[in-house]
Design a protein around this motif. Structure first.
Motif, PDB file in Angstrom:
ATOM      1  N   PHE A   5       0.879  -1.104   0.066  1.00  0.00           N
ATOM      2  CA  PHE A   5      -0.064   0.019  -0.029  1.00  0.00           C
ATOM      3  C   PHE A   5       0.993   1.177   0.127  1.00  0.00           C
ATOM      4  O   PHE A   5       1.766   1.382   0.874  1.00  0.00           O
ATOM      5  CB  PHE A   5      -1.068  -0.051   1.109  1.00  0.00           C
ATOM      6  CG  PHE A   5      -1.950  -1.139   1.208  1.00  0.00           C
ATOM      7  CD1 PHE A   5      -3.176  -0.898   0.811  1.00  0.00           C
ATOM      8  CD2 PHE A   5      -1.558  -2.353   1.786  1.00  0.00           C
ATOM      9  CE1 PHE A   5      -4.147  -1.703   0.428  1.00  0.00           C
ATOM     10  CE2 PHE A   5      -2.624  -3.517   1.614  1.00  0.00           C
ATOM     11  CZ  PHE A   5      -3.843  -3.260   1.183  1.00  0.00           C
ATOM     12  N   THR A  21      -1.309  -1.705  -4.465  1.00  0.00           N
ATOM     13  CA  THR A  21      -2.694  -1.275  -4.203  1.00  0.00           C
ATOM     14  C   THR A  21      -2.828   0.367  -3.825  1.00  0.00           C
ATOM     15  O   THR A  21      -1.907   0.678  -2.970  1.00  0.00           O
ATOM     16  CB  THR A  21      -3.379  -2.003  -3.206  1.00  0.00           C
ATOM     17  OG1 THR A  21      -3.540  -3.366  -3.634  1.00  0.00           O
ATOM     18  CG2 THR A  21      -5.012  -1.283  -2.951  1.00  0.00           C
ATOM     19  N   ARG A  22      -3.728   1.120  -4.375  1.00  0.00           N
ATOM     20  CA  ARG A  22      -3.679   2.475  -3.888  1.00  0.00           C
ATOM     21  C   ARG A  22      -5.138   2.825  -3.798  1.00  0.00           C
ATOM     22  O   ARG A  22      -6.085   2.422  -4.640  1.00  0.00           O
ATOM     23  CB  ARG A  22      -3.119   3.487  -4.948  1.00  0.00           C
ATOM     24  CG  ARG A  22      -1.660   3.303  -5.042  1.00  0.00           C
ATOM     25  CD  ARG A  22      -1.252   4.405  -5.908  1.00  0.00           C
ATOM     26  NE  ARG A  22       0.377   4.273  -6.014  1.00  0.00           N
ATOM     27  CZ  ARG A  22       1.090   5.091  -6.284  1.00  0.00           C
ATOM     28  NH1 ARG A  22       0.793   6.293  -6.689  1.00  0.00           N
ATOM     29  NH2 ARG A  22       2.562   4.843  -6.510  1.00  0.00           N
ATOM     30  N   ARG A  23      -5.471   3.890  -2.892  1.00  0.00           N
ATOM     31  CA  ARG A  23      -6.959   4.179  -2.763  1.00  0.00           C
ATOM     32  C   ARG A  23      -6.993   5.435  -3.565  1.00  0.00           C
ATOM     33  O   ARG A  23      -6.447   6.603  -3.355  1.00  0.00           O
ATOM     34  CB  ARG A  23      -7.108   4.597  -1.275  1.00  0.00           C
ATOM     35  CG  ARG A  23      -8.647   5.028  -0.963  1.00  0.00           C
ATOM     36  CD  ARG A  23      -9.131   5.431   0.326  1.00  0.00           C
ATOM     37  NE  ARG A  23      -8.711   4.012   1.249  1.00  0.00           N
ATOM     38  CZ  ARG A  23      -9.739   3.085   1.353  1.00  0.00           C
ATOM     39  NH1 ARG A  23     -10.752   3.357   0.677  1.00  0.00           N
ATOM     40  NH2 ARG A  23      -9.407   2.306   2.009  1.00  0.00           N
ATOM     41  N   GLN A  25      -9.170   8.873  -4.629  1.00  0.00           N
ATOM     42  CA  GLN A  25     -10.386   9.622  -4.377  1.00  0.00           C
ATOM     43  C   GLN A  25     -10.342  10.753  -5.299  1.00  0.00           C
ATOM     44  O   GLN A  25      -9.279  11.638  -5.489  1.00  0.00           O
ATOM     45  CB  GLN A  25      -9.906  10.043  -2.820  1.00  0.00           C
ATOM     46  CG  GLN A  25     -10.013   8.888  -2.024  1.00  0.00           C
ATOM     47  CD  GLN A  25     -10.044   9.505  -0.394  1.00  0.00           C
ATOM     48  OE1 GLN A  25     -10.188  10.684  -0.147  1.00  0.00           O
ATOM     49  NE2 GLN A  25      -9.683   8.386   0.525  1.00  0.00           N
ATOM     50  N   ARG A  61     -14.191   7.115  -6.672  1.00  0.00           N
ATOM     51  CA  ARG A  61     -13.158   6.669  -5.225  1.00  0.00           C
ATOM     52  C   ARG A  61     -13.179   5.376  -5.421  1.00  0.00           C
ATOM     53  O   ARG A  61     -14.247   4.372  -5.983  1.00  0.00           O
ATOM     54  CB  ARG A  61     -13.973   6.925  -4.052  1.00  0.00           C
ATOM     55  CG  ARG A  61     -13.911   8.479  -3.724  1.00  0.00           C
ATOM     56  CD  ARG A  61     -14.821   8.706  -2.401  1.00  0.00           C
ATOM     57  NE  ARG A  61     -14.871  10.256  -2.266  1.00  0.00           N
ATOM     58  CZ  ARG A  61     -14.834  10.727  -1.060  1.00  0.00           C
ATOM     59  NH1 ARG A  61     -14.786   9.999  -0.008  1.00  0.00           N
ATOM     60  NH2 ARG A  61     -14.714  11.925  -1.143  1.00  0.00           N
ATOM     61  N   GLY A  62     -11.934   4.499  -5.202  1.00  0.00           N
ATOM     62  CA  GLY A  62     -12.023   3.175  -5.063  1.00  0.00           C
ATOM     63  C   GLY A  62     -10.725   2.524  -4.870  1.00  0.00           C
ATOM     64  O   GLY A  62      -9.734   3.564  -5.088  1.00  0.00           O
ATOM     65  N   GLU A  63     -10.816   1.271  -4.557  1.00  0.00           N
ATOM     66  CA  GLU A  63      -9.190   0.747  -4.546  1.00  0.00           C
ATOM     67  C   GLU A  63      -8.996   0.396  -5.716  1.00  0.00           C
ATOM     68  O   GLU A  63      -9.547  -0.228  -6.699  1.00  0.00           O
ATOM     69  CB  GLU A  63      -9.294  -0.211  -3.475  1.00  0.00           C
ATOM     70  CG  GLU A  63      -9.871  -0.399  -1.975  1.00  0.00           C
ATOM     71  CD  GLU A  63      -8.240   0.629  -1.387  1.00  0.00           C
ATOM     72  OE1 GLU A  63      -7.197   0.212  -1.749  1.00  0.00           O
ATOM     73  OE2 GLU A  63      -8.553   1.220  -0.350  1.00  0.00           O
TER      74      GLU A  63
END
Length: 104
Positions: A5, A21-23, A25, A61-63
């Motif tokens: 992450f 993995t990145r969030r 927004q 938004r989302g992973e």
């Protein structure tokens, strides 16, 4: 397989088969600088494949899961410019009524 992450502002560097993995927004532009990236975003109907020089704009938004395919890859995730913002330069003569430019 290791999933890391990462801070979304940092460029992503992946070795072949490595996953990150990145969030996401708000509106972002994902641009691949080198290699081939397989991108899966939660809520998107299809996966996205991006090769060097290509980009994908995501609104929401989302992973996001990034994976390097067929060798190492590098990508960036940057905010989209606000709506109405433009990189185009406008000459002052176009903003002023015809003939008024003489007074300057």
């Amino acid at each position: 397989m290791t999933i890391s992450f990462t801070d979304p502002g940092l460029p992503g560097q992946l070795q072949e088969g490595q996953v990150q993995t990145r969030r996401l927004q708000g509106g972002v532009r994902i641009r691949v600088n080198s290699g081939l990236v397989w991108l899966t975003i939660a809520g998107c109907r299809e996966d996205i494949w991006l090769k060097a020089g290509r980009s994908f704009d995501f609104h929401g938004r989302g992973e996001a899961i990034f994976e390097a395919v067929n060798g190492a890859a590098e990508f960036t995730v940057t905010p989209l410019p606000p709506k109405g913002a433009s990189d185009d330069t406008v000459r002052i003569a176009k903003l002023l009524p015809h003939g008024l430019i003489r007074w300057f």
